[in-house]
Design an enzyme around this catalytic site. Structure first.
Site, short mmCIF file in Angstrom:
data_model
loop_
_atom_site.label_atom_id
_atom_site.label_comp_id
_atom_site.label_asym_id
_atom_site.label_seq_id
_atom_site.Cartn_x
_atom_site.Cartn_y
_atom_site.Cartn_z
N HIS A 53 39.71 22.29 42.58
CA HIS A 53 39.85 24.39 43.14
C HIS A 53 38.40 25.22 43.21
O HIS A 53 38.82 26.88 43.11
CB HIS A 53 40.66 25.08 41.94
CG HIS A 53 40.31 25.03 40.60
ND1 HIS A 53 39.74 24.15 40.31
CD2 HIS A 53 39.13 26.33 40.26
CE1 HIS A 53 38.94 24.64 38.45
NE2 HIS A 53 38.68 26.04 38.96
C1 UD1 Z 1 40.43 30.99 37.39
C2 UD1 Z 1 38.97 30.63 36.72
C3 UD1 Z 1 38.43 29.37 36.33
C4 UD1 Z 1 39.08 28.27 36.49
C5 UD1 Z 1 40.67 27.68 36.99
C6 UD1 Z 1 41.88 27.02 36.16
C7 UD1 Z 1 37.44 32.65 36.38
C8 UD1 Z 1 35.92 33.44 37.35
N1 UD1 Z 1 37.90 31.66 36.87
O1 UD1 Z 1 40.11 30.12 38.49
O2 UD1 Z 1 37.00 29.73 35.38
O3 UD1 Z 1 38.94 26.92 35.96
O4 UD1 Z 1 41.25 30.18 36.92
O5 UD1 Z 1 43.21 27.15 37.47
O6 UD1 Z 1 38.36 33.37 35.71
N2 UD1 Z 1 47.57 31.87 41.35
C9 UD1 Z 1 48.94 31.63 41.72
N3 UD1 Z 1 49.35 32.10 40.79
C10 UD1 Z 1 48.57 31.67 39.39
C11 UD1 Z 1 47.20 32.31 39.36
C12 UD1 Z 1 46.92 32.12 40.08
O7 UD1 Z 1 49.80 31.89 42.43
O8 UD1 Z 1 49.63 31.95 38.46
C13 UD1 Z 1 46.57 31.88 42.31
C14 UD1 Z 1 46.39 33.40 43.43
O9 UD1 Z 1 46.57 33.83 44.28
C15 UD1 Z 1 45.03 33.47 43.27
C16 UD1 Z 1 44.24 32.13 42.95
O10 UD1 Z 1 45.48 31.34 42.42
O11 UD1 Z 1 44.54 34.22 44.00
C17 UD1 Z 1 43.34 31.99 42.33
O12 UD1 Z 1 43.07 32.26 40.95
P1 UD1 Z 1 42.50 33.01 40.34
O13 UD1 Z 1 42.98 33.56 38.79
O14 UD1 Z 1 41.63 34.18 40.79
O15 UD1 Z 1 41.13 32.01 39.66
P2 UD1 Z 1 40.95 30.45 39.92
O16 UD1 Z 1 40.86 29.36 40.88
O17 UD1 Z 1 42.65 29.85 39.15
#
Ligand code: UD1
Length: 383
Positions: free
Chosen positions: A223
């Site tokens: 990821h």
């Molecule tokens: C975040 C953390 C990372 C951790 C990871 C675990 C930061 C900077 N990064 O990254 O350290 O390893 O989580 O997953 O805080 N999304 C969904 N459903 C959800 C949450 C997210 O669909 O419940 C999608 C959204 O489109 C979002 C993308 O996943 O834009 C990324 O989520 P985000 O919270 O921005 O960061 P992660 O890449 O998950």
């Protein structure tokens, strides 16, 4: 009348936080005559698969507050969290705020806490990748700089903090709270059958599943922006897994929502769906992931937590990064991890080498399932 209870407000935001707060909440609950615990969920991760299922599986109490922050750019997530959390601090007057890990929620709430003059404790302090291109490294540095109490997992983390000038009396080496959860949940995970839950959680369009016998399948999780945001990198990793790994061993890939978007965007999703040796699933729950890690012959991952879980379970872990904030999990420190970045020759060599290896479990000192109890003991002494 008894003495006033100490009020602790802890914060979770994203998936890797949940397994770290579960044992802490449980340990505080054992001492509820001394502590009041308020749990705030910032809502950085919000859907069933990324958030709610973990609360159920791990028995985390229902959050007292959910800030509902959701997705966004880093500045949006951090900014919105700070604004919302500041309002919460007008409602509660905790003696301590406890933040965990290194996600945006951790950093945002750490800054807000200190601006409100509230004492701050950080669970999983002192980890450093020394790579400022990682948003998590910035979150770790800011949070540690502001913390009054820094709970560390190992000696290398203590050393990082001492080198940065953190006074020794603020650092408490308590061990790894992720391993508390692993030990508590191991019996449930062991009872699961990967064939059954992979079939249940396979993505739409997945064909017939290959056989998944312990020590005869590989697991992939990706990821990090460094692996999934560049089409060239994601393409070369995907082709390697399809062409060189799946013919030798079936491969289970629980796909992170961010990674799925990128695979679709770069035209790689159907390639994976059509590959008979690859099993694509929705993001799986904690027990399923632990079960997969227990049975995997080899793990390909860029996750921080999985490096630690592989180390304790003895699963060879090819860490798809050039650095790690968790060096204690690497082979040179007795662990099972090896840094392979996203260089295909390095991944290929490490993969071949791993296939011939036996499982070798490694448990760093204090990774014994009792870290949360030690943390609560620290708070008892300070009260
Ligand atoms: C975040 C953390 C990372 C951790 C990871 C675990 C930061 C900077 N990064 O990254 O350290 O390893 O989580 O997953 O805080 N999304 C969904 N459903 C959800 C949450 C997210 O669909 O419940 C999608 C959204 O489109 C979002 C993308 O996943 O834009 C990324 O989520 P985000 O919270 O921005 O960061 P992660 O890449 O998950």
């Amino acid at each position: 009348m008894g003495a006033r209870k100490v009020q602790i407000l802890s914060v979770v935001g994203a998936r890797p936080n949940f397994m770290k707060i579960a044992p802490f909440a449980r340990a505080l609950n054992h001492c509820r005559d001394r502590f009041d615990h308020i749990l705030v969920h910032t809502g950085q991760h919000y859907d069933m698969a990324m958030s709610e299922s973990f609360f159920r599986e791990l028995g985390i109490p229902h959050p007292d507050v959910d800030l509902g922050i959701g997705s966004g750019t880093h500045a949006e997530q951090v900014g919105r969290t700070m604004m919302a959390f500041e309002k919460i601090l007008a409602r509660f007057t905790p003696d301590w705020i406890v933040v965990v890990g290194d996600v945006n929620a951790t950093c945002a709430c750490a800054i807000t806490s200190k601006k409100e003059h509230i004492k701050l404790a950080h669970i999983e302090a002192g980890l450093r990748s020394f790579d400022l291109d990682m948003p998590e490294e910035i979150n770790r540095m800011v949070t540690d700089r502001l913390s009054d109490l820094l709970f560390t997992t190992d000696e290398l983390a203590d050393r990082n903090l001492l080198q940065e000038g953190v006074p020794a009396e603020k650092i408490k080496r308590v061990g790894n709270i992720m391993i508390d959860t692993l030990e508590q949940q191991r019996p449930v995970a062991s009872s699961l059958n990967p064939v059954i839950f992979c079939r249940e959680q396979a993505v739409q369009g997945q064909g017939v599943l290959p056989d998944l016998r312990d020590d005869h399948f590989a697991v992939v999780t990706l990821h990090r922006p460094s692996n999934v945001d560049s089409p060239d990198v994601l393409k070369s990793l995907t082709w390697f897994l399809v062409e060189e790994v799946s013919p030798l061993t079936p491969l289970v890939w629980p796909v992170h929502p961010r990674t799925r978007k990128q695979l679709e965007l770069f035209g790689l999703w159907n390639l994976l769906l059509d590959c008979p040796g690859v099993v694509l699933t929705q993001p799986v729950g904690y027990h399923e992931m632990l079960r997969l890690t227990m049975g995997a012959q080899v793990m390909f991952t860029d996750s921080g937590g999985l490096q630690e879980e592989c180390c304790v379970l003895g699963t060879p872990c090819l860490t798809l990064r050039w650095n790690t904030e968790r060096p204690v999990t690497l082979r040179e420190h007795g662990g099972t991890g090896i840094l392979v970045g996203n260089s295909i020759p390095a991944i290929r060599a490490a993969f071949k080498d791993s296939l011939g290896r036996f499982r070798r479990m490694h448990r760093p000192p204090l990774w014994d399932g009792q870290a949360a109890e030690r943390m609560v003991a620290c708070f008892c002494k300070l009260a």
